[in-house]
Design an enzyme around this catalytic site. Structure first.
Site, short mmCIF file in Angstrom:
data_model
loop_
_atom_site.label_atom_id
_atom_site.label_comp_id
_atom_site.label_asym_id
_atom_site.label_seq_id
_atom_site.Cartn_x
_atom_site.Cartn_y
_atom_site.Cartn_z
N TYR A 62 0.86 -1.19 0.00
CA TYR A 62 0.00 0.00 0.00
C TYR A 62 0.89 1.24 0.00
O TYR A 62 2.11 1.16 0.17
CB TYR A 62 -0.94 -0.01 1.21
CG TYR A 62 -2.06 -1.03 1.12
CD1 TYR A 62 -2.97 -0.99 0.08
CD2 TYR A 62 -2.19 -2.03 2.08
CE1 TYR A 62 -4.00 -1.91 -0.01
CE2 TYR A 62 -3.22 -2.97 2.00
CZ TYR A 62 -4.13 -2.91 0.96
OH TYR A 62 -5.15 -3.82 0.89
N ARG B 73 1.03 -1.26 10.91
CA ARG B 73 1.39 -2.52 10.24
C ARG B 73 2.50 -2.24 9.24
O ARG B 73 2.38 -1.34 8.41
CB ARG B 73 0.17 -3.14 9.54
CG ARG B 73 0.54 -4.34 8.67
CD ARG B 73 -0.64 -5.17 8.19
NE ARG B 73 -1.01 -6.16 9.20
CZ ARG B 73 -1.79 -7.23 8.93
NH1 ARG B 73 -2.29 -7.41 7.73
NH2 ARG B 73 -2.08 -8.09 9.87
N LEU C 190 -0.66 -17.21 8.82
CA LEU C 190 -0.76 -18.67 8.99
C LEU C 190 -0.65 -19.10 10.45
O LEU C 190 0.07 -20.05 10.77
CB LEU C 190 0.26 -19.38 8.10
CG LEU C 190 -0.14 -19.42 6.62
CD1 LEU C 190 0.98 -19.95 5.75
CD2 LEU C 190 -1.39 -20.26 6.42
N ARG D 61 -7.60 -15.41 7.84
CA ARG D 61 -8.38 -16.47 7.19
C ARG D 61 -9.01 -17.44 8.17
O ARG D 61 -10.14 -17.91 7.94
CB ARG D 61 -7.48 -17.21 6.18
CG ARG D 61 -7.22 -16.35 4.95
CD ARG D 61 -6.08 -16.87 4.13
NE ARG D 61 -4.81 -16.73 4.82
CZ ARG D 61 -3.63 -17.06 4.31
NH1 ARG D 61 -3.58 -17.58 3.10
NH2 ARG D 61 -2.52 -16.89 4.98
C1 LIG Z 1 -10.34 -11.48 2.81
C2 LIG Z 1 -9.03 -10.91 3.29
C3 LIG Z 1 -8.86 -9.54 3.32
C4 LIG Z 1 -7.67 -8.98 3.77
N1 LIG Z 1 -7.55 -7.63 3.83
C5 LIG Z 1 -6.44 -7.10 4.35
C6 LIG Z 1 -6.31 -5.71 4.54
O1 LIG Z 1 -7.19 -4.93 4.21
N2 LIG Z 1 -5.19 -5.24 5.11
C7 LIG Z 1 -4.18 -6.08 5.50
O2 LIG Z 1 -3.17 -5.64 6.02
N3 LIG Z 1 -4.27 -7.38 5.31
C8 LIG Z 1 -5.35 -7.90 4.76
N4 LIG Z 1 -5.43 -9.23 4.61
C9 LIG Z 1 -4.28 -10.03 5.03
C10 LIG Z 1 -4.45 -10.44 6.46
O3 LIG Z 1 -4.55 -9.32 7.32
C11 LIG Z 1 -3.29 -11.28 6.93
O4 LIG Z 1 -2.12 -10.52 6.98
C12 LIG Z 1 -3.04 -12.48 6.03
O5 LIG Z 1 -4.25 -13.06 5.56
C13 LIG Z 1 -2.21 -13.51 6.78
O6 LIG Z 1 -2.87 -13.94 7.95
P1 LIG Z 1 -3.72 -15.31 7.98
O7 LIG Z 1 -2.78 -16.41 7.62
O8 LIG Z 1 -4.24 -15.37 9.41
O9 LIG Z 1 -4.84 -15.18 6.99
C14 LIG Z 1 -6.61 -9.83 4.17
C15 LIG Z 1 -6.78 -11.20 4.14
C16 LIG Z 1 -7.97 -11.76 3.70
C17 LIG Z 1 -8.11 -13.25 3.69
#
Ligand SMILES: Cc1cc2nc3c(=O)[nH]c(=O)nc-3n(C[C@H](O)[C@H](O)[C@H](O)COP(=O)(O)O)c2cc1C
Length: 243
Positions: free
Chosen positions: A53, A101, A172, A195
């Site tokens: 971003y 972040r 993850l 997720r």
């Molecule tokens: C549907 C969706 C939307 C997301 N939107 C953002 C976002 O707006 N900003 C951001 O920093 N990360 C966003 N992410 C990334 C998550 O914040 C996170 O960093 C990434 O999914 C890894 O974490 P996880 O393994 O728990 O999913 C998004 C992830 C998903 C699945």
């Protein structure tokens, strides 16, 4: 709009380099967003300077090729984020947490890396940042990312150890035991899920049960809760400083 007219990848559109006036508008837009979030009832704000971003684009030498006071040196590339943090902190109540972040590394040669992040965090802490949310990548299509269970947690641990900042781990992390271990072993102060929360929106309730802890439930769910479960605080749109 971007720091420089550099396309993300072949075939991607070429952005327009922000003017000084455009940069002022962006900074002000962050402040206005923080004010709206406060008014809407949010109690934690996070400035997004990761994942490719705009603020991350200013940080990374891969996307920032400017030669003015917002590009070139480390100090110049971090200027917009430092100014944005200062401006948002002034608008966001002192007693409410402000997170940032960052992508701790671009995972790409010549890009932003862990050493830069450590230096950045040292500069952000005196500006009133309460916690650094440690993610990675986003500026380079050539990034080589070793994706796997908890693959970014070591960044939260390293930033925490080397800067003394509170950190958040993300990426993850799926099981309550894994999340609890990250906190208990001092790798991070906070765990963020994305997720897994989509797969199981009741994750915090499940985690509390699995870890033998009690957590407040929304009042409208209490009839389904174990006995003596406390109710969570009711939502209010009033800013906390008016309560
Ligand atoms: C549907 C969706 C939307 C997301 N939107 C953002 C976002 O707006 N900003 C951001 O920093 N990360 C966003 N992410 C990334 C998550 O914040 C996170 O960093 C990434 O999914 C890894 O974490 P996880 O393994 O728990 O999913 C998004 C992830 C998903 C699945």
């Amino acid at each position: 709009m971007a720091p420089s007219a550099v396309a993300f990848d072949e075939g991607c559109s070429v952005p327009e380099a922000l003017t000084d006036e455009g940069i002022d508008e962006i900074r002000e837009a962050f402040v206005q967003a923080a004010r709206r979030a406060l008014h809407a009832g949010f109690r934690v704000a996070e400035i997004h300077a990761a994942h490719g971003y705009l603020l991350h684009q200013f940080l990374s030498p891969l996307s920032n090729r400017r030669s003015d006071r917002y590009g070139g040196s480390f100090e110049n590339r971090t200027r917009l984020l430092r100014e944005t943090v200062t401006a948002v902190r002034a608008a966001w109540p002192d007693h409410l947490p402000l997170l940032v972040r960052i992508s701790v590394t671009d995972w790409a040669e010549g890009g932003w890396d862990t050493e830069h992040s450590i230096e950045l965090v040292r500069a952000l802490l005196p500006l009133g940042v309460d916690l650094i949310d440690c993610s990675s990548a986003g500026t380079s299509p050539k990034a080589r990312i070793p994706v796997g269970t908890g693959y970014q947690t070591r960044f939260a641990e390293q930033i925490r150890r080397e800067t003394g900042s509170r950190t958040g781990a993300v990426g993850l992390i799926t099981s309550p035991v894994q999340a609890d271990h990250i906190i208990q072993s001092g790798q991070a102060d906070l765990v963020l899920l994305a997720r897994e929360m989509l797969r199981d929106p009741y994750w915090p309730l499940r985690a509390a049960r699995e870890l033998g802890r009690q957590t407040p439930w929304p009042v409208q769910y209490l009839r389904a809760a174990p006995a003596h479960t406390p109710a969570s605080l009711p939502y209010t749109a009033e800013p906390a400083d008016k309560q």
